[in-house]
Write a protein that holds these residues in place. Structure first.
Motif, PDB file in Angstrom:
ATOM      1  N   GLY A   1      34.506  39.227   5.622  1.00 26.75           N
ATOM      2  CA  GLY A   1      34.066  40.502   6.382  1.00 26.75           C
ATOM      3  C   GLY A   1      33.446  40.642   6.706  1.00 26.75           C
ATOM      4  N   GLY A   2      33.075  39.986   7.608  1.00 29.30           N
ATOM      5  CA  GLY A   2      32.196  40.075   8.538  1.00 29.30           C
ATOM      6  C   GLY A   2      30.258  38.960   9.142  1.00 29.30           C
ATOM      7  N   GLN A   3      30.102  40.324   7.592  1.00 28.48           N
ATOM      8  CA  GLN A   3      28.462  39.861   7.570  1.00 28.48           C
ATOM      9  C   GLN A   3      27.581  38.441   8.080  1.00 28.48           C
ATOM     10  OE1 GLN A   3      31.042  40.839   5.550  1.00 28.48           O
ATOM     11  NE2 GLN A   3      30.615  42.830   4.558  1.00 28.48           N
ATOM     12  N   PHE A   4      27.766  38.280   7.978  1.00 31.69           N
ATOM     13  CA  PHE A   4      26.439  37.117   8.187  1.00 31.69           C
ATOM     14  C   PHE A   4      24.739  37.276   8.296  1.00 31.69           C
ATOM     15  CE2 PHE A   4      26.505  38.276  13.231  1.00 31.69           C
ATOM     16  CZ  PHE A   4      25.755  37.717  13.638  1.00 31.69           C
ATOM     17  N   ILE A   5      24.267  36.373   7.869  1.00 30.84           N
ATOM     18  CA  ILE A   5      22.463  36.268   8.014  1.00 30.84           C
ATOM     19  C   ILE A   5      22.210  34.608   8.698  1.00 30.84           C
ATOM     20  CG2 ILE A   5      22.404  36.246   5.669  1.00 30.84           C
ATOM     21  CD1 ILE A   5      19.732  38.166   5.974  1.00 30.84           C
ATOM     22  N   SER A   6      20.856  34.485   9.251  1.00 33.87           N
ATOM     23  CA  SER A   6      20.252  33.710   9.272  1.00 33.87           C
ATOM     24  C   SER A   6      18.592  33.719   9.666  1.00 33.87           C
ATOM     25  CB  SER A   6      20.729  33.339  10.505  1.00 33.87           C
ATOM     26  OG  SER A   6      20.091  31.826  11.394  1.00 33.87           O
ATOM     27  N   SER A   7      18.148  32.940   8.979  1.00 35.12           N
ATOM     28  CA  SER A   7      16.559  32.637   8.688  1.00 35.12           C
ATOM     29  C   SER A   7      15.932  31.969  10.103  1.00 35.12           C
ATOM     30  CB  SER A   7      15.981  33.423   7.645  1.00 35.12           C
ATOM     31  OG  SER A   7      15.777  32.432   6.492  1.00 35.12           O
ATOM     32  N   ASP A   8      16.779  30.822  10.401  1.00 37.76           N
ATOM     33  CA  ASP A   8      16.006  29.746  10.240  1.00 37.76           C
ATOM     34  C   ASP A   8      15.187  29.562  11.785  1.00 37.76           C
ATOM     35  OD1 ASP A   8      18.254  29.304  11.367  1.00 37.76           O
ATOM     36  OD2 ASP A   8      18.597  27.796   9.866  1.00 37.76           O
ATOM     37  N   MET A   9      15.646  30.705  13.212  1.00 37.93           N
ATOM     38  CA  MET A   9      15.525  30.760  14.085  1.00 37.93           C
ATOM     39  C   MET A   9      14.217  31.314  15.076  1.00 37.93           C
ATOM     40  SD  MET A   9      19.669  32.129  15.728  1.00 37.93           S
ATOM     41  CE  MET A   9      19.186  32.887  14.499  1.00 37.93           C
TER      42      MET A   9
ATOM     43  N   ILE B   1      14.368  36.549  11.307  1.00 35.64           N
ATOM     44  CA  ILE B   1      15.977  36.680  10.389  1.00 35.64           C
ATOM     45  C   ILE B   1      16.614  37.881  11.255  1.00 35.64           C
ATOM     46  CG2 ILE B   1      17.091  37.875   8.981  1.00 35.64           C
ATOM     47  CD1 ILE B   1      14.362  38.227   7.036  1.00 35.64           C
ATOM     48  N   VAL B   2      18.282  37.185  11.420  1.00 38.09           N
ATOM     49  CA  VAL B   2      19.096  37.614  12.418  1.00 38.09           C
ATOM     50  C   VAL B   2      20.005  38.438  11.649  1.00 38.09           C
ATOM     51  CG1 VAL B   2      20.671  37.232  14.166  1.00 38.09           C
ATOM     52  CG2 VAL B   2      18.515  36.674  14.198  1.00 38.09           C
ATOM     53  N   LYS B   3      21.193  39.067  11.899  1.00 37.64           N
ATOM     54  CA  LYS B   3      21.880  39.138  10.920  1.00 37.64           C
ATOM     55  C   LYS B   3      22.819  40.228  11.264  1.00 37.64           C
ATOM     56  CE  LYS B   3      18.640  42.967   8.940  1.00 37.64           C
ATOM     57  NZ  LYS B   3      18.763  43.465   6.918  1.00 37.64           N
ATOM     58  N   GLY B   4      23.741  41.214  11.198  1.00 34.54           N
ATOM     59  CA  GLY B   4      24.647  41.343  11.474  1.00 34.54           C
ATOM     60  C   GLY B   4      26.532  41.326  10.958  1.00 34.54           C
ATOM     61  N   LEU B   5      27.099  41.658  11.892  1.00 28.58           N
ATOM     62  CA  LEU B   5      28.797  41.922  11.652  1.00 28.58           C
ATOM     63  C   LEU B   5      29.673  41.167  12.689  1.00 28.58           C
ATOM     64  CD1 LEU B   5      30.383  43.305   9.329  1.00 28.58           C
ATOM     65  CD2 LEU B   5      30.953  45.035  11.131  1.00 28.58           C
TER      66      LEU B   5
END
Length: 220
Positions: free
Chosen positions: A176-184, A49-53
């Protein structure tokens, strides 16, 4: 064109929102619902899981975050077709990301005449210019990495961008720039941030060994 050229080649961009009234039609504001990120890589493995701004919306366009593995493995294209619709006199989404060779569909959700005029943002070369069917879709496969501008000649206020990439994973940030990805999968990546404002773009290296939170607002 390489991924480096994609982010380094100067392009003529207008940062800001300029609305035109044409043929009595006034564009709606940008749809408020969050965009669904269609996968660009086929995978059945739940990864890190990668998330951030990332930088927020600029000129009405969201940021995109592209993840390219330093030791790439063969990643099959997703069989999902990514779609850009014309709805309420607005391209939806305003920023679409697809991999080289992935099918892109262009549709018309309005009851008015539209066309889709796609040009290479760096060279200004027209890739295609077609009337958008009222039923069905116009399908196109982009064969080259690059940034592509999308417009409607009937309604000049309509504008969008398409990013074609060889990166294995990508996500479009929220307003607002928020993002999340869980497929890496874990590994070392080159992370590229695209924003319509060239000053907000960045490239950096990261190591994914577990859940990771990134601040991509300030270039390294």
């Amino acid at each position: 064109m390489s991924l480096t050229q994609l982010f380094s080649t100067p392009t003529l961009l207008i940062v800001g929102t300029v609305w035109f009234v044409h043929l009595g039609c006034t564009p709606m504001t940008e749809p408020t619902e969050e965009r669904r990120n269609v996968p660009i890589t086929a995978t059945n493995v739940e990864g890190v899981i990668v998330k951030g701004l990332a930088p927020p919306v600029a000129g009405g366009f969201h940021s995109a975050i592209l993840f390219e593995q330093d030791e790439p493995q063969a990643k099959p294209l997703s069989t999902a077709t990514v779609t850009m619709d014309q709805r309420g006199l607005v391209f939806v989404p305003g920023l679409l990301v697809a991999r080289v060779g992935q099918e892109v569909a262009f549709t018309n959700g309005d009851d008015v005449l539209h066309n889709v005029h796609v040009t290479n943002a760096a060279t200004l070369e027209t890739i295609f210019n077609v009337a958008t069917p009222s039923k069905g879709a116009y399908l196109h496969i982009f064969e080259s990495v690059g940034t592509y501008s999308v417009s409607c000649d009937v309604h000049p206020a309509m504008a969008a961008y398409i990013l074609i990439t060889e990166a294995e994973y990508a996500v479009v940030a929220q307003r607002g720039g928020q993002f999340i990805s869980s497929d890496m999968p874990p590994g070392r990546y080159t992370v590229r941030v695209w924003n319509v404002d060239a000053k907000r773009r960045s490239v950096r290296k990261i190591d994914l060994t577990g859940e990771t939170e990134l601040n991509l607002v300030t270039p390294e």
